[in-house]
Design a protein around this motif. Structure first.
Motif, PDB file in Angstrom:
ATOM      1  N   ALA A   1      -2.860  -8.667  -4.711  1.00  0.00           N
ATOM      2  CA  ALA A   1      -3.058 -10.094  -4.985  1.00  0.00           C
ATOM      3  C   ALA A   1      -1.915 -10.653  -5.832  1.00  0.00           C
ATOM      4  O   ALA A   1      -1.405 -11.756  -5.568  1.00  0.00           O
ATOM      5  CB  ALA A   1      -4.393 -10.317  -5.692  1.00  0.00           C
ATOM      6  N   VAL A   2      -1.486  -9.889  -6.843  1.00  0.00           N
ATOM      7  CA  VAL A   2      -0.402 -10.334  -7.722  1.00  0.00           C
ATOM      8  C   VAL A   2       0.903 -10.458  -6.939  1.00  0.00           C
ATOM      9  O   VAL A   2       1.619 -11.461  -7.055  1.00  0.00           O
ATOM     10  CB  VAL A   2      -0.224  -9.364  -8.910  1.00  0.00           C
TER      11      VAL A   2
ATOM     12  N   GLN B   1      -3.161   0.106 -11.531  1.00  0.00           N
ATOM     13  CA  GLN B   1      -4.232   1.038 -11.180  1.00  0.00           C
ATOM     14  C   GLN B   1      -5.289   0.417 -10.276  1.00  0.00           C
ATOM     15  O   GLN B   1      -6.151   1.118  -9.748  1.00  0.00           O
ATOM     16  CB  GLN B   1      -4.882   1.570 -12.461  1.00  0.00           C
ATOM     17  N   ASP B   2      -5.226  -0.887 -10.084  1.00  0.00           N
ATOM     18  CA  ASP B   2      -6.182  -1.602  -9.230  1.00  0.00           C
ATOM     19  C   ASP B   2      -5.432  -2.099  -7.991  1.00  0.00           C
ATOM     20  O   ASP B   2      -4.732  -3.113  -8.039  1.00  0.00           O
ATOM     21  CB  ASP B   2      -6.781  -2.783 -10.009  1.00  0.00           C
ATOM     22  N   SER B   3      -5.548  -1.384  -6.877  1.00  0.00           N
ATOM     23  CA  SER B   3      -4.749  -1.684  -5.686  1.00  0.00           C
ATOM     24  C   SER B   3      -4.990  -3.097  -5.154  1.00  0.00           C
ATOM     25  O   SER B   3      -4.041  -3.789  -4.738  1.00  0.00           O
ATOM     26  CB  SER B   3      -5.035  -0.660  -4.580  1.00  0.00           C
TER      27      SER B   3
ATOM     28  N   THR C   1       6.455  -2.151  -3.473  1.00  0.00           N
ATOM     29  CA  THR C   1       6.357  -0.870  -2.767  1.00  0.00           C
ATOM     30  C   THR C   1       4.992  -0.229  -2.986  1.00  0.00           C
ATOM     31  O   THR C   1       4.355   0.261  -2.048  1.00  0.00           O
ATOM     32  CB  THR C   1       7.470   0.085  -3.243  1.00  0.00           C
ATOM     33  N   ALA C   2       4.532  -0.236  -4.229  1.00  0.00           N
ATOM     34  CA  ALA C   2       3.234   0.364  -4.556  1.00  0.00           C
ATOM     35  C   ALA C   2       2.091  -0.356  -3.848  1.00  0.00           C
ATOM     36  O   ALA C   2       1.088   0.257  -3.477  1.00  0.00           O
ATOM     37  CB  ALA C   2       3.014   0.342  -6.068  1.00  0.00           C
TER      38      ALA C   2
END
Length: 244
Positions: free
Chosen positions: A171-172, A164-166, A128-129
């Motif tokens: 990618a993850v 904190q790294d969009s 979701t984030a």
């Protein structure tokens, strides 16, 4: 006392006589009563094998229909019903409309299935984030969903840094998704090869030589082949973080 001893000896001898021993042996090896459903399954299979174009309609009995529709386990049903369809083709006879046909189960999409599972909530929050929920509700795909316990295995602070790294987060998430619906069996057939994630990186597949455990990029499968409307989901024990 002599008479009593003689009577006891005679009783002992008779109990060990061949006839008595054979009777006891027969009782010991007597077959247990058969399971009624197993008997009915065998009866149906025999009837199916011997049926010809003329006698095939005898299969459409209330007894057999009730067996197929409600009594047979899923395993027995999935074994018998395809044989019934195959036999109609072999004999070139028309199947009675709706006979033995169970309603098809409509599975929700991967996102809804994962939410209902309740054990991959941390990963769903990441989806979701990252704004990638659509990737799990649209086209056919396979999701390797890390269990909630998988996040506890990360180094302290590592997951917070990813959140904190969009770009890293996207990618993850994409690294856990593969195009197409791949069952655990099809994945295992790629042993020694690699799948390609939506992120574009390799997910090496390995089957253990001894324990036959299936791993993808080193992560063990905890639950496999969870069917969904738009693919399949497997729960894994580790988070997959691409190197780049």
């Amino acid at each position: 006392s002599i008479l009593l001893s003689l009577l006891a000896s005679a009783t002992c001898f008779s109990s060990h006589s061949p006839a008595a021993m054979q009777q006891r042996g027969s009782a010991l090896f007597m077959k247990a009563p058969s399971d009624p459903l197993s008997n009915l399954a065998r009866k149906f299979k025999r009837k199916l094998r011997s049926a010809d174009a003329t006698s095939f309609a005898e299969l459409y009995s209330t007894e057999f229909e009730d067996f197929l529709m409600s009594k047979a386990s899923s395993g027995i049903y999935n074994s018998i019903y395809p044989k019934l369809l195959k036999r109609t083709r072999q004999l070139n006879v028309a199947m009675k409309p709706g006979f033995g046909e169970r309603p098809k189960t409509e599975h929700p999409d991967i996102a809804a299935t994962a939410a209902a599972l309740g054990s991959v909530e941390s990963f769903l929050r990441a989806v979701t984030a990252a704004g990638l929920t659509d990737a799990l509700t649209g086209s056919l795909c396979t999701l390797f969903a890390p269990s909630d316990e998988a996040f506890a295995k990360l180094e302290p602070g590592r997951w917070d840094a990813i959140l904190q790294d969009s770009e890293k987060l996207q990618a993850v998430v994409r690294h856990h998704i593969v195009d197409g619906s791949l069952s655990s069996k099809r994945i295992a057939e790629r042993n020694g090869q690699a799948l390609t994630s939506l992120h574009g990186a390799d997910l090496p597949v390995k089957v253990g030589k001894v324990d036959k455990a299936l791993t993808v990029s080193g992560a063990k499968m905890l639950q496999t082949d969870i069917k969904c409307k738009n693919g399949v989901m497997h729960v894994i024990d580790s988070l997959l973080v691409p190197s780049a």
